[in-house]
Design a protein around this motif. Sequence first.
Motif, short mmCIF file in Angstrom:
data_model
loop_
_atom_site.label_atom_id
_atom_site.label_comp_id
_atom_site.label_asym_id
_atom_site.label_seq_id
_atom_site.Cartn_x
_atom_site.Cartn_y
_atom_site.Cartn_z
N ARG A 1 2.09 -14.15 -5.06
CA ARG A 1 0.99 -15.01 -4.57
C ARG A 1 0.98 -15.07 -3.05
O ARG A 1 -0.08 -15.01 -2.43
CB ARG A 1 1.11 -16.42 -5.14
N LYS A 2 2.17 -15.18 -2.44
CA LYS A 2 2.23 -15.22 -0.98
C LYS A 2 1.74 -13.89 -0.39
O LYS A 2 1.04 -13.88 0.61
CB LYS A 2 3.66 -15.50 -0.52
N CYS A 3 2.10 -12.80 -1.02
CA CYS A 3 1.68 -11.48 -0.56
C CYS A 3 0.16 -11.35 -0.67
O CYS A 3 -0.50 -10.93 0.27
CB CYS A 3 2.39 -10.39 -1.36
N GLU A 4 -0.37 -11.72 -1.82
CA GLU A 4 -1.82 -11.64 -2.03
C GLU A 4 -2.56 -12.48 -0.99
O GLU A 4 -3.55 -12.03 -0.41
CB GLU A 4 -2.19 -12.12 -3.43
N ASP A 5 -2.09 -13.70 -0.76
CA ASP A 5 -2.74 -14.58 0.20
C ASP A 5 -2.68 -14.01 1.62
O ASP A 5 -3.66 -14.08 2.36
CB ASP A 5 -2.10 -15.97 0.17
N ALA A 6 -1.54 -13.46 1.99
CA ALA A 6 -1.41 -12.89 3.35
C ALA A 6 -2.30 -11.66 3.51
O ALA A 6 -2.94 -11.49 4.56
CB ALA A 6 0.05 -12.53 3.62
N LEU A 7 -2.37 -10.81 2.50
CA LEU A 7 -3.24 -9.64 2.57
C LEU A 7 -4.70 -10.05 2.65
O LEU A 7 -5.48 -9.50 3.45
CB LEU A 7 -3.00 -8.73 1.36
N PRO B 1 -8.10 1.58 8.93
CA PRO B 1 -6.80 1.98 8.37
C PRO B 1 -5.99 0.79 7.84
O PRO B 1 -5.31 0.90 6.82
CB PRO B 1 -6.07 2.63 9.54
N ILE B 2 -6.11 -0.34 8.51
CA ILE B 2 -5.41 -1.54 8.07
C ILE B 2 -6.04 -2.06 6.79
O ILE B 2 -5.34 -2.46 5.85
CB ILE B 2 -5.44 -2.63 9.18
N ARG B 3 -7.36 -2.05 6.73
CA ARG B 3 -8.07 -2.49 5.51
C ARG B 3 -7.66 -1.64 4.32
O ARG B 3 -7.44 -2.14 3.22
CB ARG B 3 -9.58 -2.39 5.70
N ARG B 4 -7.57 -0.33 4.55
CA ARG B 4 -7.22 0.58 3.46
C ARG B 4 -5.82 0.27 2.93
O ARG B 4 -5.59 0.18 1.73
CB ARG B 4 -7.31 2.03 3.92
N LEU B 5 -4.88 0.10 3.84
CA LEU B 5 -3.50 -0.20 3.44
C LEU B 5 -3.39 -1.58 2.78
O LEU B 5 -2.67 -1.75 1.79
CB LEU B 5 -2.56 -0.13 4.64
N ALA B 6 -4.09 -2.56 3.32
CA ALA B 6 -4.05 -3.91 2.74
C ALA B 6 -4.64 -3.90 1.34
O ALA B 6 -4.10 -4.52 0.42
CB ALA B 6 -4.80 -4.89 3.64
N SER B 7 -5.74 -3.17 1.15
CA SER B 7 -6.37 -3.07 -0.18
C SER B 7 -5.44 -2.36 -1.15
O SER B 7 -5.27 -2.79 -2.30
CB SER B 7 -7.69 -2.31 -0.09
N ALA C 1 -2.17 -2.17 -0.97
CA ALA C 1 -1.03 -3.06 -1.25
C ALA C 1 -1.41 -4.13 -2.26
O ALA C 1 -0.64 -4.43 -3.18
CB ALA C 1 -0.54 -3.70 0.05
N LEU C 2 -2.61 -4.68 -2.13
CA LEU C 2 -3.05 -5.72 -3.06
C LEU C 2 -3.16 -5.17 -4.48
O LEU C 2 -2.69 -5.79 -5.43
CB LEU C 2 -4.38 -6.32 -2.60
N SER D 1 7.69 -0.47 -0.40
CA SER D 1 8.65 -1.37 -1.03
C SER D 1 8.18 -1.84 -2.41
O SER D 1 9.01 -2.15 -3.27
CB SER D 1 8.95 -2.57 -0.14
N ILE D 2 6.89 -1.90 -2.63
CA ILE D 2 6.36 -2.31 -3.93
C ILE D 2 6.84 -1.34 -5.00
O ILE D 2 7.22 -1.74 -6.10
CB ILE D 2 4.82 -2.42 -3.91
N GLU D 3 6.83 -0.06 -4.68
CA GLU D 3 7.28 0.95 -5.63
C GLU D 3 8.78 0.84 -5.91
O GLU D 3 9.23 1.12 -7.01
CB GLU D 3 6.96 2.35 -5.10
#
Length: 186
Positions: free
Chosen positions: A62-68, A79-85, A87-88, A48-50
């Motif tokens: 900011r909310k997205c960054e804080d949640a990630l 795998p979750i860490r990779r996707l979260a990184s 996304a950030l 969705s970012i794209e």
Amino acid sequence: MAKRQTESVALSKFGVLVAQLESIVASALQQPPDPLLCFDLLSALVASIEEESQEAIVQWQRKCEDALYSLLVLGARRPIRRLASSALVRVIAKGDVISIYSRASTLQGWLADCKRSEPLSCAGVAQCLGELYTYFGRRITSGLTETANIVTKLLKFHEDFVRQDALRMLESALEGSGPGMLQQDA
């Protein structure tokens, strides 16, 4: 017309996904996040970012960054860490890039204070900071010395994956900072 445009930004797919991520993180104290749900949600978030406009990204950034960040600190698996990184990095790159300074500082601060009882969290935050260095290294080179000190601390962990992520973070920091950075610091 301006009101309608604001409403469409507020109801964007990105905003809905960020709200879902916030909900997962907020309920993590009662129930650990389901890895498959997190993986699906983060995959949709990255996509969705794209698709979203910069306007929509900035509104929820900011909310997205804080949640990630919170998800990483909870101790997500690789795998979750990779996707979260990922996304950030993407949300900062497409949104307000100035947040890179505070976010990198927050990650470094957390790693500097981390305890040996938090190996998954340390690995996740180190991986994320490494990703930020890969993409924004020249902007955050002032933190290179602190990052090297953090790596020294993380290398004392017994878990191999923490030490590996620490070394990858240092490699990313050096590569992202550009050629000649080692010579300048010497």
